[in-house]
Design an enzyme around this catalytic site. Sequence first.
Site, PDB file in Angstrom:
ATOM      1  N   ASP A  50       0.875  -1.117   0.189  1.00  0.00           N
ATOM      2  CA  ASP A  50       0.382  -0.022   0.043  1.00  0.00           C
ATOM      3  C   ASP A  50       0.884   0.734  -0.513  1.00  0.00           C
ATOM      4  O   ASP A  50       2.102   1.145   0.393  1.00  0.00           O
ATOM      5  CB  ASP A  50      -0.895  -0.295   0.766  1.00  0.00           C
ATOM      6  N   ASN A  98     -11.413  -2.855  -5.851  1.00  0.00           N
ATOM      7  CA  ASN A  98     -10.115  -1.721  -7.406  1.00  0.00           C
ATOM      8  C   ASN A  98     -10.091  -1.568  -8.448  1.00  0.00           C
ATOM      9  O   ASN A  98     -10.492  -0.738  -9.058  1.00  0.00           O
ATOM     10  CB  ASN A  98      -8.508  -2.265  -7.159  1.00  0.00           C
TER      11      ASN A  98
HETATM   12  C1  FPP Z   1      -2.044   0.196  -3.548  1.00  0.00           C
HETATM   13  O1  FPP Z   1      -1.729   1.275  -3.434  1.00  0.00           O
HETATM   14  C2  FPP Z   1      -1.466  -0.275  -4.461  1.00  0.00           C
HETATM   15  C3  FPP Z   1      -2.054  -1.067  -5.065  1.00  0.00           C
HETATM   16  C4  FPP Z   1      -3.407  -1.174  -6.156  1.00  0.00           C
HETATM   17  C5  FPP Z   1      -1.273  -1.511  -6.904  1.00  0.00           C
HETATM   18  C6  FPP Z   1       0.409  -2.547  -6.160  1.00  0.00           C
HETATM   19  C7  FPP Z   1       0.457  -2.850  -7.809  1.00  0.00           C
HETATM   20  C8  FPP Z   1       1.926  -2.953  -7.727  1.00  0.00           C
HETATM   21  C9  FPP Z   1       2.591  -2.840  -6.448  1.00  0.00           C
HETATM   22  C10 FPP Z   1       2.320  -3.160  -8.909  1.00  0.00           C
HETATM   23  C11 FPP Z   1       3.518  -4.297  -8.727  1.00  0.00           C
HETATM   24  C12 FPP Z   1       2.272  -6.022  -8.695  1.00  0.00           C
HETATM   25  C13 FPP Z   1       2.621  -6.281  -9.833  1.00  0.00           C
HETATM   26  C14 FPP Z   1       2.222  -8.137 -10.098  1.00  0.00           C
HETATM   27  C15 FPP Z   1       3.703  -6.245 -11.162  1.00  0.00           C
HETATM   28  P1  FPP Z   1      -2.531   2.631  -3.953  1.00  0.00           P
HETATM   29  O2  FPP Z   1      -2.482   3.165  -4.676  1.00  0.00           O
HETATM   30  O3  FPP Z   1      -3.756   2.472  -3.006  1.00  0.00           O
HETATM   31  O4  FPP Z   1      -1.960   3.416  -2.585  1.00  0.00           O
HETATM   32  P2  FPP Z   1      -2.386   4.659  -1.691  1.00  0.00           P
HETATM   33  O5  FPP Z   1      -2.821   4.036  -0.785  1.00  0.00           O
HETATM   34  O6  FPP Z   1      -1.573   5.528  -1.312  1.00  0.00           O
HETATM   35  O7  FPP Z   1      -3.448   5.460  -3.144  1.00  0.00           O
END
Ligand code: FPP
Length: 270
Positions: A50, A98
């Site tokens: 996250d 998501n």
């Molecule tokens: C959460 O951070 C992250 C995600 C929903 C996506 C996770 C994906 C990756 C780390 C990419 C790599 C994965 C693979 C399998 C290639 P957020 O966007 O919710 O962050 P925030 O809470 O700060 O908005």
Amino acid sequence: MSLAISQAPKLPRSHTPVPSQMTSKTTSLIELPSDLDCTQLPQHIAVIMDGNGRWAKNRGFPRIMGHRRGADTLRDLLRCCKDWGIGALTVYAFSTENWGRTLEEVDFLMTLFENLFQLELKEMVAEGVRLEVVGNLDNIPASLYDAIDKARAATEHNQGVRFTVAINYGGRQEIVRACQAIATQVQQGSIEVADIDENLLSKHLHTAHLPDPDLLIRTSGEMRISNFLLWQLAYAEFYVTDILWPDFDRRAFHQALLNYQQRHRRFGKA
Ligand code: FPP
């Protein structure tokens, strides 16, 4: 219009304590830090990655840059698991919730996953990684599905780290599906109601191929489980760090393992 990965600018990594890419040519085992007990390592680690969006926002970048950097971080962590003898790593890449993000962000993430499975496949094979993808894969893009299929098949006999990526995954949905499958078996007369126990339910989950996680790591300071591995995390130790996912490097992982080794796991007993 979706933003292709190749259109997003590349950023230099700000701090990289060890060679980071899974594509590194180094094949020798990098030693476990001496303050970690190799007999007390978690064998299965689950991670809620996250903070990608906040990482990007803090730097004035579009959110997708956080995801791109997050993918680099994941590559580093996978290599570190191999180096330090962690048997299984399961990461939450995309939840059933998501889909509510912008079309641009969802498209970017789907392409990012596809690229990882295609571009890193050779290295995953060379590193002995066994890839599995869990979740409801019915409504992901066909090209991503194909990439997953190919990567699974190419790594299925590997004996190294069991790397499981949760995409379009929801813990409640997983349990409901398991219950439906078991109810169908009862209805067909192949099992009795009395045959239903924890072991049977576990066998109907996406993670039937894995032991339950010993440790859950969540970055960015949020104290939530967010519908991830609801059944499987029953006795896992939780480690929450304020570090945002793209900054979660080997040093941060080392801290998480040190913290884990200070815990007294009681599994509900005295
Ligand atoms: C959460 O951070 C992250 C995600 C929903 C996506 C996770 C994906 C990756 C780390 C990419 C790599 C994965 C693979 C399998 C290639 P957020 O966007 O919710 O962050 P925030 O809470 O700060 O908005």
